[in-house]
Structure formats: C-alpha cells, structure tokens
Design an enzyme around this catalytic site. Sequence first.
Site, mmCIF file in Angstrom:
data_model
loop_
_atom_site.group_PDB
_atom_site.id
_atom_site.type_symbol
_atom_site.label_atom_id
_atom_site.label_comp_id
_atom_site.label_asym_id
_atom_site.label_seq_id
_atom_site.Cartn_x
_atom_site.Cartn_y
_atom_site.Cartn_z
ATOM 1 N N TYR A 1 0.852 -1.193 0.000
ATOM 2 C CA TYR A 1 0.000 0.000 0.000
ATOM 3 C C TYR A 1 0.887 1.242 0.000
ATOM 4 O O TYR A 1 1.730 1.412 0.881
ATOM 5 C CB TYR A 1 -0.901 -0.012 1.247
ATOM 6 C CG TYR A 1 -1.786 1.208 1.336
ATOM 7 C CD1 TYR A 1 -2.801 1.420 0.405
ATOM 8 C CD2 TYR A 1 -1.615 2.153 2.338
ATOM 9 C CE1 TYR A 1 -3.616 2.550 0.475
ATOM 10 C CE2 TYR A 1 -2.418 3.282 2.423
ATOM 11 C CZ TYR A 1 -3.421 3.467 1.481
ATOM 12 O OH TYR A 1 -4.220 4.581 1.546
ATOM 13 N N ASP B 1 9.195 3.412 0.070
ATOM 14 C CA ASP B 1 8.067 4.053 0.738
ATOM 15 C C ASP B 1 8.288 3.860 2.231
ATOM 16 O O ASP B 1 8.068 2.778 2.776
ATOM 17 C CB ASP B 1 6.756 3.406 0.277
ATOM 18 C CG ASP B 1 5.541 3.966 1.019
ATOM 19 O OD1 ASP B 1 5.733 4.688 2.013
ATOM 20 O OD2 ASP B 1 4.418 3.657 0.602
ATOM 21 N N LYS C 1 3.731 10.185 8.341
ATOM 22 C CA LYS C 1 3.425 9.681 9.679
ATOM 23 C C LYS C 1 4.342 10.219 10.798
ATOM 24 O O LYS C 1 4.116 11.308 11.273
ATOM 25 C CB LYS C 1 3.380 8.162 9.658
ATOM 26 C CG LYS C 1 2.335 7.675 8.613
ATOM 27 C CD LYS C 1 1.686 6.392 8.948
ATOM 28 C CE LYS C 1 0.845 5.905 7.773
ATOM 29 N NZ LYS C 1 -0.493 5.519 8.064
HETATM 30 C C1 PLP Z 1 3.309 2.485 3.494
HETATM 31 C C2 PLP Z 1 2.345 3.612 3.297
HETATM 32 N N1 PLP Z 1 2.537 4.451 2.282
HETATM 33 C C3 PLP Z 1 1.714 5.493 2.070
HETATM 34 C C4 PLP Z 1 0.625 5.729 2.882
HETATM 35 C C5 PLP Z 1 -0.297 6.870 2.627
HETATM 36 O O1 PLP Z 1 -0.123 7.864 3.591
HETATM 37 P P1 PLP Z 1 -1.291 8.912 3.882
HETATM 38 O O2 PLP Z 1 -2.411 8.149 4.504
HETATM 39 O O3 PLP Z 1 -0.657 9.926 4.789
HETATM 40 O O4 PLP Z 1 -1.693 9.496 2.587
HETATM 41 C C6 PLP Z 1 0.391 4.865 3.963
HETATM 42 C C7 PLP Z 1 -0.763 5.070 4.863
HETATM 43 O O5 PLP Z 1 -1.137 4.266 5.669
HETATM 44 C C8 PLP Z 1 1.267 3.769 4.160
HETATM 45 O O6 PLP Z 1 1.070 2.887 5.162
#
Ligand code: PLP
Length: 435
Positions: free
Chosen positions: A146, A242, A270
């Site tokens: 994700y 990521d 985060k």
């Molecule tokens: C690994 C990862 N990348 C990207 C995101 C997306 O971040 P945001 O919810 O701040 O858009 C998340 C969100 O949970 C995530 O877990």
Amino acid sequence: MTFKKNARTKREADLLETCGRVLPVGVRNASYNPDYMMVIEKAQGARITDCSGNEYIDYLLGSGPMFLGHAHPAVVQAAEEQLRNGTSYLMTSEAAIELADEIVKAVPCADNVSYHNSGSEATFFAMRVARAFRKRDKVLKFEGAYHGMGDSALMSTQWTQKPLEFPSAHADSSGIPASVRDETLIAPFNNLEVTTSIIEQHAEELACVIVEPLNRTIPPAPGFLEGLREVTAQLGIPLIFDEVVTGFRLAFGGAQEYYGVTPDLCALGKTISGGHPFGVLCGKEEIMEMASPMRILKGDWARLSGTFSGNPVSCRAALAIINELKKPGFYETVEKRGLKLRTGLENALSNAGLSAQVLGERTVFQPWFTDASIVDHRSSLAASAGTNLKFIDKLLDRGIVKGHEKFFVSAAHTDEDIDYTIEAIESATMEMAEG
Ligand SMILES: Cc1ncc(COP(=O)(O)O)c(C=O)c1O
C-alpha cells in the site's frame, strides 16, 4: 487499570446518527461493528477518549503518526507558537529550511527534500519525479503493498481481489483510468528471482520500482532488498522506498538505516508529521533536480508544489519531534516496550492455542491468524480476516484500541500500559479459543 465501558451517551448516539447521514465516507472507525463505533473527543499521550467518556489505550495512534504519543507537550508548544506567527506562507520559511537540513542529515538517501501534505502525495510525487528523470512511464510495485491513494499506488493491494498472473495489475478502486493500470507492473515481494526477471524484461519501459521495505508487517527476506538495489542500480532504474510507516520509526534513519540498503528516493510521512498533515519526498540530487524551478524554461520540469506544502506549522512540529527522537535512549526505551508487548502477544496467542503468528519489526507488528508461513501478499491470504476482526472487538471490550493491522507502540505507552495490555490480550485470546 480496569475498564468498565460507559453506555453510549445520547450525544454520541446523535453524533453517530448524523455521521451516518452526512459523513458516511472518508473517515474511519476502530471497528466495522456498529456497537463498537465511537466518536473521539480527545487524545492525550497513549490514551484516546470517546464522547461517552470511555478512555482507551491507543495502539492505532492515528495509523502510526503519534510515535511520541498524542498531544506531546513539545510538539504542541512548537505548533502553538507557530500558529501565532502564521500558518501558511507558500514561501519558504526558516522552519522549512532547518527541517530539510535535519532530514538530509538523518536519511541516508536524502541529498534534497521536497514537502507535501500526506504520505499519498509523497509517493505520488516520488513516482512523478522518477518518471520525469527516466523519461519512461511504467511503475513496478509489489503485490499487496500500500502506497496511499494515488492512482498508480492503488494497484493490486486488495485481499478481496483474486490475484492475477504477474506482472498484471488490477486497480483497487473504481475511477482509476485503465491506462494507469496498464502502466503498472506487479511483482511478488520477497521473490527476487521473479522480480528481477520482470524488471529485466521491462527495463526499457520502467520509470521506477517502489517498495515498502517492511511490506506492511512482512519483513524482507535476507538479500531481497540488497538484490533489488543491485538490479535497479545496474539498469539505472530509480528505486523508491516508501518509508511513510518506517521513516524515523524503525530507526532515526528509517528502514534504509535499519536494513542497510539505500534507495534513490524515499517517501516519508506519519512519524515526522506528529499528526499534522505532512509528507516528505527526499532523494538523490540528480533525480530531485528534475523538480528545480530552474528547469521550467527548459520545458522539462517535474512539478511538485502545493498551497500548503512546507507550511511552517507542520515543519515546526516536525523539528520538535526530531528533537525528541534525538534524545539519548529514546529508541532503546520505546523498542524495549515494543518487544515486551510483542512477546506478550506471541505468548498469549500460543497459550490460547490459536493458529497465529506475529510479524513486524520493533515498534510496529501485528498478529496474523494463520500458522502458514507468510512471506508475501499471496501467502498472507491464508490468515483469517474474521478472527482478526473478532480480536479487535475483544480488545475494545477491554479498553484497547488497535487498528485492523498493526500495533503501533509509542513513547507514551508506559510499562503499566503494556502490562495491562498483555493481560487484556491473554483474556481476549482465551475467550476466542473457548468461543
Ligand atoms: C506504506 C504507506 N505508504 C503510504 C501511505 C499513505 O499515507 P497517507 O495516509 O498519509 O496518505 C500509507 C498510509 O497508511 C502507508 O502505510
């Protein structure tokens, strides 16, 4: 601590009724079960309180950002001071520059930084700048990974969809153009042989490879990230980590420090946000340079900006967070609590005789309800989603909030919180085994 749940007040019931009518999408709840839905009034440290006055120990932590706990005094003070000096300038602030400097010192791949407003934006812009650099369109991502809500990110993540033959992708949302799906290649996490063969076969079309180094909570097999680094470097394909979850959490320098593999680009969110809308893209100068405004007249420019990007409130909060993370013993203390909770969780699951295992690293881990070995998305499908939902509700009965996936442990969780949580998990898992 004991937990005796107050009955839902009329105020909270009314709010939930209004929510169902006017806000049915876009915000989440701790449980899908209507009886367990709640409206949050406030959060402080490791506690979150609903509008009926129920106080829970919180391991959801806003889906991870609150690594210091909710409303940490130093973060509140930094944000409050900035609020009085203006919240949004569009133009560069001292805080933005100081923070960029800190990120460059902390994150191994970071020569340059750009600011955004969420993890989704950070991965979206990472893929855009990589496409601009490589002059190619295709993105390779891993099944089940994700990367947020961008069209290119929301591919082949969903456990409810039937897996396709690699490297075909399926979109996880209606409304995503089929052309985006056709520009996406899917590979199996932890399978270096298949991944390498897809990369080599499509090298001439690939803009980048994006990977979450700790894939949800599935750790990389020894050599997997190293192999990915090697093949992408050989072919000149930018590798994006990521690190929206792992950045500043697995270690001060994130997963790239923890696993010892340096990508070309990295998306952060985060932890560094401290709960403010924030995302960061950072990476090698030669790629980030594609976003330099100096390139506008060349007609070859990756546009990365936004009205609130780099706003001084988020930047000041992030600086306050970094200051706390740098304090001697910070990581050791929180990791010790993480290990204690993880061990307690593992023991409880095993003593109850449930088919389950715990995967993750340090302060981020989750139970998967299966004995089968989990190394990637497909093998994770063996885990029982229904048992997981039951577990979440049983924890809510005992005053503990946990998301559908991970336990996030924060610096605000005390040893007493962890002890109480382990006892609650023991009784919840015993009840599940009996049921
Ligand atoms: C690994 C990862 N990348 C990207 C995101 C997306 O971040 P945001 O919810 O701040 O858009 C998340 C969100 O949970 C995530 O877990």
